[in-house]
Design an enzyme around this catalytic site. Structure first.
Site, mmCIF file in Angstrom:
data_model
loop_
_atom_site.group_PDB
_atom_site.id
_atom_site.type_symbol
_atom_site.label_atom_id
_atom_site.label_comp_id
_atom_site.label_asym_id
_atom_site.label_seq_id
_atom_site.Cartn_x
_atom_site.Cartn_y
_atom_site.Cartn_z
ATOM 1 N N CYS A 55 0.867 -1.184 0.000
ATOM 2 C CA CYS A 55 0.000 0.000 0.000
ATOM 3 C C CYS A 55 0.903 1.233 0.000
ATOM 4 O O CYS A 55 1.699 1.422 0.924
ATOM 5 C CB CYS A 55 -0.879 -0.049 1.247
ATOM 6 S SG CYS A 55 -1.859 1.413 1.481
ATOM 7 N N CYS A 83 -2.560 15.438 3.108
ATOM 8 C CA CYS A 83 -3.661 15.392 2.150
ATOM 9 C C CYS A 83 -4.514 16.644 2.324
ATOM 10 O O CYS A 83 -4.755 17.085 3.442
ATOM 11 C CB CYS A 83 -4.509 14.150 2.373
ATOM 12 S SG CYS A 83 -5.833 13.997 1.142
ATOM 13 N N CYS A 120 -10.885 14.703 4.958
ATOM 14 C CA CYS A 120 -11.962 13.831 5.456
ATOM 15 C C CYS A 120 -11.871 13.830 6.986
ATOM 16 O O CYS A 120 -10.773 13.731 7.544
ATOM 17 C CB CYS A 120 -11.818 12.421 4.903
ATOM 18 S SG CYS A 120 -11.845 12.387 3.112
ATOM 19 N N GLU A 130 -4.349 11.885 -1.655
ATOM 20 C CA GLU A 130 -5.409 11.597 -2.636
ATOM 21 C C GLU A 130 -4.712 11.381 -3.986
ATOM 22 O O GLU A 130 -4.238 12.330 -4.604
ATOM 23 C CB GLU A 130 -6.396 12.763 -2.677
ATOM 24 C CG GLU A 130 -7.392 12.726 -3.816
ATOM 25 C CD GLU A 130 -8.119 11.393 -3.982
ATOM 26 O OE1 GLU A 130 -8.755 10.923 -3.035
ATOM 27 O OE2 GLU A 130 -8.039 10.813 -5.086
ATOM 28 N N SER A 179 -7.178 4.094 -5.217
ATOM 29 C CA SER A 179 -8.342 4.441 -4.392
ATOM 30 C C SER A 179 -8.538 5.955 -4.386
ATOM 31 O O SER A 179 -7.585 6.713 -4.209
ATOM 32 C CB SER A 179 -8.094 3.946 -2.964
ATOM 33 O OG SER A 179 -9.120 4.378 -2.114
ATOM 34 N N SER A 234 -13.740 5.408 -2.260
ATOM 35 C CA SER A 234 -14.013 5.520 -0.831
ATOM 36 C C SER A 234 -15.358 6.205 -0.675
ATOM 37 O O SER A 234 -15.444 7.424 -0.788
ATOM 38 C CB SER A 234 -12.922 6.353 -0.158
ATOM 39 O OG SER A 234 -11.712 5.651 -0.190
ATOM 40 N N LEU A 235 -16.382 5.431 -0.429
ATOM 41 C CA LEU A 235 -17.736 5.990 -0.383
ATOM 42 C C LEU A 235 -18.055 6.497 1.033
ATOM 43 O O LEU A 235 -18.383 7.648 1.231
ATOM 44 C CB LEU A 235 -18.735 4.924 -0.838
ATOM 45 C CG LEU A 235 -20.060 5.442 -1.381
ATOM 46 C CD1 LEU A 235 -19.857 6.297 -2.619
ATOM 47 C CD2 LEU A 235 -21.000 4.282 -1.697
ATOM 48 N N HIS A 236 -17.978 5.599 2.006
ATOM 49 C CA HIS A 236 -18.125 5.936 3.435
ATOM 50 C C HIS A 236 -19.453 6.566 3.828
ATOM 51 O O HIS A 236 -19.647 6.936 4.989
ATOM 52 C CB HIS A 236 -16.997 6.828 3.929
ATOM 53 C CG HIS A 236 -15.623 6.335 3.580
ATOM 54 N ND1 HIS A 236 -15.313 5.009 3.452
ATOM 55 C CD2 HIS A 236 -14.474 7.015 3.330
ATOM 56 C CE1 HIS A 236 -14.033 4.893 3.130
ATOM 57 N NE2 HIS A 236 -13.510 6.079 3.052
ATOM 58 N N ASN A 255 -10.610 2.573 12.300
ATOM 59 C CA ASN A 255 -9.444 2.575 13.190
ATOM 60 C C ASN A 255 -9.432 3.886 13.944
ATOM 61 O O ASN A 255 -9.341 4.943 13.307
ATOM 62 C CB ASN A 255 -8.152 2.522 12.360
ATOM 63 C CG ASN A 255 -7.692 1.110 12.110
ATOM 64 O OD1 ASN A 255 -7.695 0.268 12.997
ATOM 65 N ND2 ASN A 255 -7.295 0.846 10.881
ATOM 66 N N CYS A 305 -4.520 5.102 7.937
ATOM 67 C CA CYS A 305 -3.879 6.004 7.012
ATOM 68 C C CYS A 305 -3.234 7.223 7.688
ATOM 69 O O CYS A 305 -3.908 8.031 8.302
ATOM 70 C CB CYS A 305 -5.039 6.355 6.110
ATOM 71 S SG CYS A 305 -4.905 7.492 4.857
#
Ligand code: SAH
Ligand code: SF4
Length: 374
Positions: free
Chosen positions: A117, A124, A128, A182, A213, A236-238, A312, A355
């Site tokens: 990953c 970023c 979010c 991103e 992603s 990434s909908l969330h 997390n 992340c």
């Protein structure tokens, strides 16, 4: 003041660009392929290792290219399946790379399938609300060379456990671009890096084993759909409604679901492949049965696979992971509607695998240490 190198990273060069540089110094064209062979198939980390090159060419490489744009600082083992690496870039920035091993029957964990990953930015800008990467904002994009160097550092580290490494192939099986940043906001550098490792003269790494992603940058989803390379997409909908997404993902104000979902559909129609919807489960935010039902409608419509990720916890943020019972209730609701769904088991919670967290903690500790020193 931190040292910024003037030399370009060697891992940003393509076969053609390197051949052009060699031509300028009247070195034979076949040397470019030899050098690429050393870098990608034999995993050389310095020009000195390139033993079949003349000494003056090795010296020229060292003088003109940066071979150490990324330095490995730490490797932290979470569980047996997840290892987290911290790399320092030339300007002092920190990035994270995670190695995830998939247990396989009859194969020791060290030799089992591995997914890497990778990060694409330092910090970023997307902010979010649940994510550690965005907590201190955006610092900069990674260059193409830094992205490739990040992958090659891991490749070298895992070579001892890989049969395929002996044939000059990558010592990992999949790449997910789901680390810090991103990816769609650093599209050009990322695509150049992925094309580079896809080339036959480097790792020849198949695009179908690469997943990018995104939090939902619509114009770039459309651009990626038009790339002939065939990279996979995860979104990434969330949140299955604008109401929930607006609460936790500022990007949804610019690209709400009525723009995002048609872009996802266009992507999977062009590729003829299932895309993945990532959905972090956060207590009282998006874990209701209403959300599960709305998510099922979206997934069915897009023929998408749903990846449920129990949240997390991040230090300093108020969000919580739902109980196992609530996680299972949500999963069941999707399954009953015939949706292909995975409830991810916890990966690396104990090494701050969410992340951006390891980098944030290290940066804060370093800041504190330097303040204490003054
Ligand atoms: N920016 C891209 C890729 C990096 S984030 C994106 O948002 O898709 C990679 C994934 O980690 C995303 O699905 C993100 O939502 C998720 N993530 C971020 N913080 C998390 C946390 N605290 N717990 C679980 N997943 C998290
Ligand atoms: Fe950025 Fe992705 Fe984190 Fe959102 S989830 S802040 S887009 S890294």
């Amino acid at each position: 003041m931190k040292f910024l190198p003037e030399k370009p990273p060697i891992f940003a060069e393509t076969l053609d660009s390197l051949a052009a540089r060699l031509e300028e110094i009247n070195a034979p064209a076949f040397r470019a392929r030899q050098i690429m062979d050393w870098l990608y198939k034999k995993r050389a980390a310095t020009p000195e290792e390139m033993s079949n090159l003349p000494a003056n060419l090795r010296a020229w490489l060292g003088e003109n290219f940066d071979f150490a744009s990324n330095t490995l600082l730490q490797r932290k083992a979470a569980s047996d399946v997840t290892h987290k690496l911290l790399q320092r870039l030339r300007d002092g920035s920190l990035i994270e790379t995670v190695i995830i091993r998939a247990p396989q029957e009859g194969v020791g964990l060290e030799h089992s399938r591995k997914t890497i990953c990778i990060s694409t930015q330092v910090g970023c800008a997307y902010g979010c609300r649940f994510c550690a990467s965005g907590l201190e904002g955006w610092k900069r994009n990674l260059s193409t060379g830094e992205i490739v160097a990040q992958l090659m550092a891991v490749c070298r580290m895992e070579d001892a456990h890989s049969e395929r490494a002996k044939e000059g192939l990558a010592s990992f099986d999949n790449i997910v671009v789901m680390g810090m940043g991103e990816p769609m906001a650093n599209y050009d550098n990322l695509l150049a890096a992925l094309k580079l490792i896809n080339a036959p003269w480097s790792l020849g790494f198949g695009a179908r084993r690469i997943t990018v992603s995104t939090s939902g940058v619509v114009p770039k989803i459309i651009q990626l759909a038009d790339e002939p390379l065939g990279i996979r997409l995860a979104v990434s909908l969330h949140g299955a409604t604008n109401e929930v997404r607006n609460q936790i993902m500022p990007v949804n104000r610019k690209f709400p679901l009525e723009m995002l979902l048609p872009a996802c559909r266009a992507f999977s129609e062009k590729h003829g492949r299932m895309l993945t919807l990532e959905f972090i489960l956060i207590e009282e935010i998006n874990d209701s049965l209403d959300q599960a039902q709305a998510l099922a409608r979206i997934a069915r419509d897009l023929h998408a696979h749903v990846n449920l990720i129990p949240y997390n916890t991040v230090e300093g943020l108020p969000w919580k992971r739902p109980s196992l019972m609530r996680q299972q209730r949500f999963t069941q609701e999707l399954k009953q509607r015939g949706i292909s769904v995975t409830l991810r088991r916890e990966k690396g919670h104990d090494i701050d695998a969410a992340c951006g967290q390891l980098r944030l903690q290290t940066e804060r500790a370093e800041k504190n240490a330097s303040c204490a020193g003054n």
